[in-house]
Design an enzyme around this catalytic site. Sequence first.
Site, PDB file in Angstrom:
ATOM      1  N   GLY A  21       0.882  -1.150  -0.322  1.00 15.47           N
ATOM      2  CA  GLY A  21      -0.065  -0.334   0.047  1.00 15.47           C
ATOM      3  C   GLY A  21       1.255   1.088  -0.059  1.00 15.47           C
ATOM      4  N   ALA A  22       1.880   1.232  -0.940  1.00 13.10           N
ATOM      5  CA  ALA A  22       3.038   2.251  -0.675  1.00 13.10           C
ATOM      6  C   ALA A  22       2.432   3.297  -1.438  1.00 13.10           C
ATOM      7  CB  ALA A  22       4.729   1.753  -0.883  1.00 13.10           C
ATOM      8  N   ARG A  75       0.596   5.652  -1.911  1.00 12.28           N
ATOM      9  CA  ARG A  75      -0.116   7.357  -0.823  1.00 12.28           C
ATOM     10  C   ARG A  75       0.727   7.047   0.139  1.00 12.28           C
ATOM     11  NH1 ARG A  75      -3.899   4.115  -4.332  1.00 12.28           N
ATOM     12  NH2 ARG A  75      -2.953   5.785  -5.736  1.00 12.28           N
ATOM     13  N   ASP A  79      -2.520  -7.558  -5.697  1.00  6.75           N
ATOM     14  CA  ASP A  79      -3.493  -7.718  -4.985  1.00  6.75           C
ATOM     15  C   ASP A  79      -2.610  -8.671  -3.695  1.00  6.75           C
ATOM     16  OD1 ASP A  79      -5.372  -7.946  -3.803  1.00  6.75           O
ATOM     17  OD2 ASP A  79      -7.267  -8.439  -5.115  1.00  6.75           O
ATOM     18  N   VAL A  80      -3.193  -7.871  -2.399  1.00  8.75           N
ATOM     19  CA  VAL A  80      -2.010  -8.434  -1.055  1.00  8.75           C
ATOM     20  C   VAL A  80      -2.939  -9.746  -1.167  1.00  8.75           C
ATOM     21  CG1 VAL A  80      -0.929  -6.642  -0.779  1.00  8.75           C
ATOM     22  CG2 VAL A  80      -2.742  -6.866   0.434  1.00  8.75           C
ATOM     23  N   SER A  83      -4.223  -0.476  14.093  1.00  5.45           N
ATOM     24  CA  SER A  83      -5.501   1.460  13.796  1.00  5.45           C
ATOM     25  C   SER A  83      -6.211   1.765  15.289  1.00  5.45           C
ATOM     26  CB  SER A  83      -6.342   1.559  13.323  1.00  5.45           C
ATOM     27  OG  SER A  83      -7.271   2.529  13.455  1.00  5.45           O
ATOM     28  N   TYR A 102     -13.154  -2.455   9.990  1.00  7.47           N
ATOM     29  CA  TYR A 102     -12.026  -2.502  10.145  1.00  7.47           C
ATOM     30  C   TYR A 102     -11.598  -2.535  11.311  1.00  7.47           C
ATOM     31  CZ  TYR A 102      -8.466   1.300   9.544  1.00  7.47           C
ATOM     32  OH  TYR A 102      -6.961   1.798   9.352  1.00  7.47           O
ATOM     33  N   ALA A 103     -12.713  -2.759  12.853  1.00  9.24           N
ATOM     34  CA  ALA A 103     -11.353  -2.877  14.206  1.00  9.24           C
ATOM     35  C   ALA A 103     -11.479  -4.160  14.383  1.00  9.24           C
ATOM     36  CB  ALA A 103     -12.843  -1.718  14.590  1.00  9.24           C
ATOM     37  N   ALA A 125     -10.665  -6.250  11.682  1.00  9.48           N
ATOM     38  CA  ALA A 125      -9.526  -6.234  10.910  1.00  9.48           C
ATOM     39  C   ALA A 125      -8.480  -5.934  12.217  1.00  9.48           C
ATOM     40  CB  ALA A 125      -9.489  -6.156   9.550  1.00  9.48           C
ATOM     41  N   LYS A 126      -8.403  -4.677  12.237  1.00  6.91           N
ATOM     42  CA  LYS A 126      -6.969  -3.917  13.149  1.00  6.91           C
ATOM     43  C   LYS A 126      -6.679  -4.409  14.113  1.00  6.91           C
ATOM     44  CE  LYS A 126      -5.386  -0.951   9.822  1.00  6.91           C
ATOM     45  NZ  LYS A 126      -4.549  -1.459   8.787  1.00  6.91           N
TER      46      LYS A 126
END
Length: 253
Positions: free
Chosen positions: A13-14, A16, A63-64, A142, A154-155, A157-158
């Site tokens: 994801g490098a 940006r 695609d990771v 995060s 998202y929570a 996953a993080k």
Amino acid sequence: MSTTPQRVAVVTGAARGIGAATAERLAADGHAVAVLDLDTASGAETVRRIAENGGRALAVGADVSDERQVESAVARIAEELGPPAVLVNNAGVLRDNLLFRMTVADWDTVSNVHLRGAFLMTRAVQKHMVDAGHGRVVTLSSSSALGNRGQANYAAAKAGLQGFTKTLAIELGRFGITANAVAPGFIATEMTAATAARMGITFEEFQERCAADIPVRRVGTPDDVAEAVSFLAGERSGFVSGQVLYVAGGPLC
């Protein structure tokens, strides 16, 4: 003149934001950097900036969440730059919504990029680290791992990445490999700008609101996160493993 070979860092994801800032910082630290994003063209600008500053970088498209693409990308990196010694699992997406509105696709997309992606990348890269007897894995978690409205996917996953990191530290430590996570709070990026847009407010207003609740009274920048990753990816952090470093401008409740 030193004959020590240049170590290779891979940053996902490098193209940006935090990923680009991290790739540039690791290049400044002396690493050759694989700038990995969805397609090769996306990483070209990051590679250009690294090269302008005297660094060595390679744009790689993958695609990771796709096992074959990951294996192919890591093989190419090892062949063209050298065996990876540092991996920064940064690739991420948002599909925010309240639980009753969240679709299965929203859940799966976030889980696949963050969790599956970190698993596939780490599994592919650790082989080279084990052979070398040295490695650094830094994964972006995060502050949302502690829970955040509208981010159940998202929570989760993080938070999962924190457990993943601690397990890596236990399994890989005997091979000279450390594993740590960096958990940013509010960082001004295109991703957080998109959140402001969904809320119907300007990005400036969104940052002002968030800064008011941060003890240091400002929001973070990608460079703030890159500095933390730089430490954990370097030689000075060899006795730091299995840790989660919150880069959030203050303590979190």
